[in-house]
Design a protein around this motif. Structure first.
Motif, mmCIF file in Angstrom:
data_model
loop_
_atom_site.group_PDB
_atom_site.id
_atom_site.type_symbol
_atom_site.label_atom_id
_atom_site.label_comp_id
_atom_site.label_asym_id
_atom_site.label_seq_id
_atom_site.Cartn_x
_atom_site.Cartn_y
_atom_site.Cartn_z
ATOM 1 N N VAL A 40 0.839 -1.196 0.000
ATOM 2 C CA VAL A 40 0.000 0.000 0.000
ATOM 3 C C VAL A 40 0.878 1.251 0.000
ATOM 4 C CG1 VAL A 40 -1.678 1.334 1.356
ATOM 5 C CG2 VAL A 40 -1.977 -1.122 1.084
ATOM 6 N N ALA A 41 1.943 1.241 0.815
ATOM 7 C CA ALA A 41 2.847 2.393 0.858
ATOM 8 C C ALA A 41 3.557 2.588 -0.480
ATOM 9 C CB ALA A 41 3.866 2.215 1.977
ATOM 10 N N THR A 42 3.977 1.482 -1.097
ATOM 11 C CA THR A 42 4.628 1.577 -2.410
ATOM 12 C C THR A 42 3.662 2.118 -3.453
ATOM 13 O OG1 THR A 42 6.030 -0.301 -1.841
ATOM 14 C CG2 THR A 42 5.887 0.278 -4.170
ATOM 15 N N ASP A 43 2.429 1.616 -3.448
ATOM 16 C CA ASP A 43 1.422 2.117 -4.388
ATOM 17 C C ASP A 43 1.150 3.602 -4.165
ATOM 18 O OD1 ASP A 43 1.205 -0.367 -5.488
ATOM 19 O OD2 ASP A 43 -0.636 -0.903 -4.423
ATOM 20 N N ASN A 44 1.033 4.004 -2.911
ATOM 21 C CA ASN A 44 0.788 5.417 -2.620
ATOM 22 C C ASN A 44 1.963 6.283 -3.051
ATOM 23 O OD1 ASN A 44 -1.685 4.799 -1.576
ATOM 24 N ND2 ASN A 44 -1.066 4.951 0.559
ATOM 25 N N LEU A 45 3.184 5.790 -2.868
ATOM 26 C CA LEU A 45 4.362 6.540 -3.308
ATOM 27 C C LEU A 45 4.370 6.688 -4.824
ATOM 28 C CD1 LEU A 45 7.105 7.875 -2.720
ATOM 29 C CD2 LEU A 45 8.120 5.605 -2.958
ATOM 30 N N LEU A 46 4.080 5.606 -5.526
ATOM 31 C CA LEU A 46 4.056 5.672 -6.988
ATOM 32 C C LEU A 46 2.955 6.596 -7.482
ATOM 33 C CD1 LEU A 46 4.719 1.947 -7.905
ATOM 34 C CD2 LEU A 46 6.280 3.873 -8.165
ATOM 35 N N MET A 47 1.782 6.520 -6.875
ATOM 36 C CA MET A 47 0.693 7.404 -7.280
ATOM 37 C C MET A 47 1.027 8.866 -6.962
ATOM 38 S SD MET A 47 -1.467 5.727 -8.835
ATOM 39 C CE MET A 47 -0.633 4.245 -9.298
ATOM 40 N N GLY A 48 1.721 9.087 -5.841
ATOM 41 C CA GLY A 48 2.162 10.433 -5.513
ATOM 42 C C GLY A 48 3.156 10.972 -6.535
ATOM 43 N N LEU A 49 4.078 10.113 -6.970
ATOM 44 C CA LEU A 49 5.042 10.537 -7.987
ATOM 45 C C LEU A 49 4.363 10.834 -9.316
ATOM 46 C CD1 LEU A 49 8.006 8.112 -7.247
ATOM 47 C CD2 LEU A 49 7.891 10.562 -6.784
ATOM 48 N N VAL A 50 3.412 9.998 -9.698
ATOM 49 C CA VAL A 50 2.680 10.241 -10.941
ATOM 50 C C VAL A 50 1.859 11.524 -10.822
ATOM 51 C CG1 VAL A 50 0.824 9.352 -12.415
ATOM 52 C CG2 VAL A 50 2.638 7.826 -11.651
ATOM 53 N N GLY A 51 1.216 11.719 -9.682
ATOM 54 C CA GLY A 51 0.453 12.948 -9.465
ATOM 55 C C GLY A 51 1.338 14.181 -9.481
ATOM 56 N N ALA A 52 2.538 14.059 -8.888
ATOM 57 C CA ALA A 52 3.470 15.187 -8.905
ATOM 58 C C ALA A 52 3.931 15.478 -10.326
ATOM 59 C CB ALA A 52 4.658 14.889 -8.005
ATOM 60 N N ALA A 53 4.160 14.437 -11.121
ATOM 61 C CA ALA A 53 4.565 14.640 -12.513
ATOM 62 C C ALA A 53 3.450 15.315 -13.313
ATOM 63 C CB ALA A 53 4.937 13.305 -13.156
ATOM 64 N N ILE A 54 2.204 14.908 -13.072
ATOM 65 C CA ILE A 54 1.077 15.537 -13.753
ATOM 66 C C ILE A 54 0.960 16.997 -13.320
ATOM 67 C CG2 ILE A 54 -1.453 15.563 -13.908
ATOM 68 C CD1 ILE A 54 -1.318 12.490 -13.762
ATOM 69 N N GLY A 55 1.084 17.249 -12.018
ATOM 70 C CA GLY A 55 1.027 18.616 -11.517
ATOM 71 C C GLY A 55 2.142 19.476 -12.075
ATOM 72 N N TYR A 56 3.343 18.919 -12.160
ATOM 73 C CA TYR A 56 4.472 19.660 -12.722
ATOM 74 C C TYR A 56 4.240 19.960 -14.197
ATOM 75 C CZ TYR A 56 9.244 20.890 -14.015
ATOM 76 O OH TYR A 56 10.338 21.532 -14.506
ATOM 77 N N GLY A 57 3.706 18.996 -14.926
ATOM 78 C CA GLY A 57 3.402 19.218 -16.344
ATOM 79 C C GLY A 57 2.368 20.304 -16.539
ATOM 80 N N ILE A 58 1.348 20.300 -15.689
ATOM 81 C CA ILE A 58 0.321 21.342 -15.777
ATOM 82 C C ILE A 58 0.926 22.703 -15.437
ATOM 83 C CG2 ILE A 58 -1.814 22.184 -14.704
ATOM 84 C CD1 ILE A 58 -2.679 19.244 -14.494
ATOM 85 N N TYR A 59 1.817 22.720 -14.416
ATOM 86 C CA TYR A 59 2.458 23.973 -14.035
ATOM 87 C C TYR A 59 3.332 24.520 -15.165
ATOM 88 C CZ TYR A 59 5.789 27.087 -11.771
ATOM 89 O OH TYR A 59 6.580 28.152 -11.459
ATOM 90 N N ILE A 60 4.148 23.674 -15.764
ATOM 91 C CA ILE A 60 5.015 24.112 -16.860
ATOM 92 C C ILE A 60 4.160 24.535 -18.056
ATOM 93 C CG2 ILE A 60 6.736 23.318 -18.531
ATOM 94 C CD1 ILE A 60 7.848 23.966 -15.774
ATOM 95 N N GLY A 61 3.082 23.801 -18.327
ATOM 96 C CA GLY A 61 2.188 24.173 -19.417
ATOM 97 C C GLY A 61 1.507 25.503 -19.182
ATOM 98 N N SER A 62 1.199 25.802 -17.919
ATOM 99 C CA SER A 62 0.553 27.080 -17.636
ATOM 100 C C SER A 62 1.537 28.242 -17.717
ATOM 101 C CB SER A 62 -0.114 27.043 -16.258
ATOM 102 O OG SER A 62 0.855 27.013 -15.240
ATOM 103 N N LYS A 63 2.819 27.975 -17.484
ATOM 104 C CA LYS A 63 3.817 29.039 -17.581
ATOM 105 C C LYS A 63 4.061 29.446 -19.039
ATOM 106 C CE LYS A 63 7.507 29.333 -15.214
ATOM 107 N NZ LYS A 63 8.795 29.085 -14.552
ATOM 108 N N THR A 64 3.860 28.490 -19.963
ATOM 109 C CA THR A 64 4.122 28.788 -21.368
ATOM 110 C C THR A 64 2.901 29.378 -22.062
ATOM 111 O OG1 THR A 64 3.526 26.539 -22.011
ATOM 112 C CG2 THR A 64 5.846 26.968 -21.537
ATOM 113 N N MET A 65 1.766 29.478 -21.358
ATOM 114 C CA MET A 65 0.564 30.036 -21.973
ATOM 115 C C MET A 65 0.707 31.534 -22.155
ATOM 116 S SD MET A 65 -2.504 27.983 -20.172
ATOM 117 C CE MET A 65 -3.810 28.632 -21.180
#
Length: 65
Positions: A40-65
């Motif tokens: 469960v901890a490993t799954d939560n860590l992986l989901m957190g990393l994927v969520g952080a990557a999605i959030g970072y992508g959205i942040y970088i995409g919003s900076k280039t708008m």
């Protein structure tokens, strides 16, 4: 409404839904068995990393708008 505010609001809604799906709802489906907390901890860590990557992508995409 400013476009950057709209992007931030949508990103927060998407990330909240993402984390609630994979951290809160999915473990509840398996309460009949004894939980393997390491998995469960490993799954939560992986989901957190994927969520952080999605959030970072959205942040970088919003900076280039």
């Amino acid at each position: 409404m400013d476009e950057k505010k709209l992007v931030v609001i949508i990103a927060v809604i998407l990330l909240t839904g993402f984390f609630s799906l994979f951290i809160i709802i999915v473990p509840w489906l398996d309460w009949a068995r004894r939980p393997d907390w390491a998995a469960v901890a490993t799954d939560n860590l992986l989901m957190g990393l994927v969520g952080a990557a999605i959030g970072y992508g959205i942040y970088i995409g919003s900076k280039t708008m």
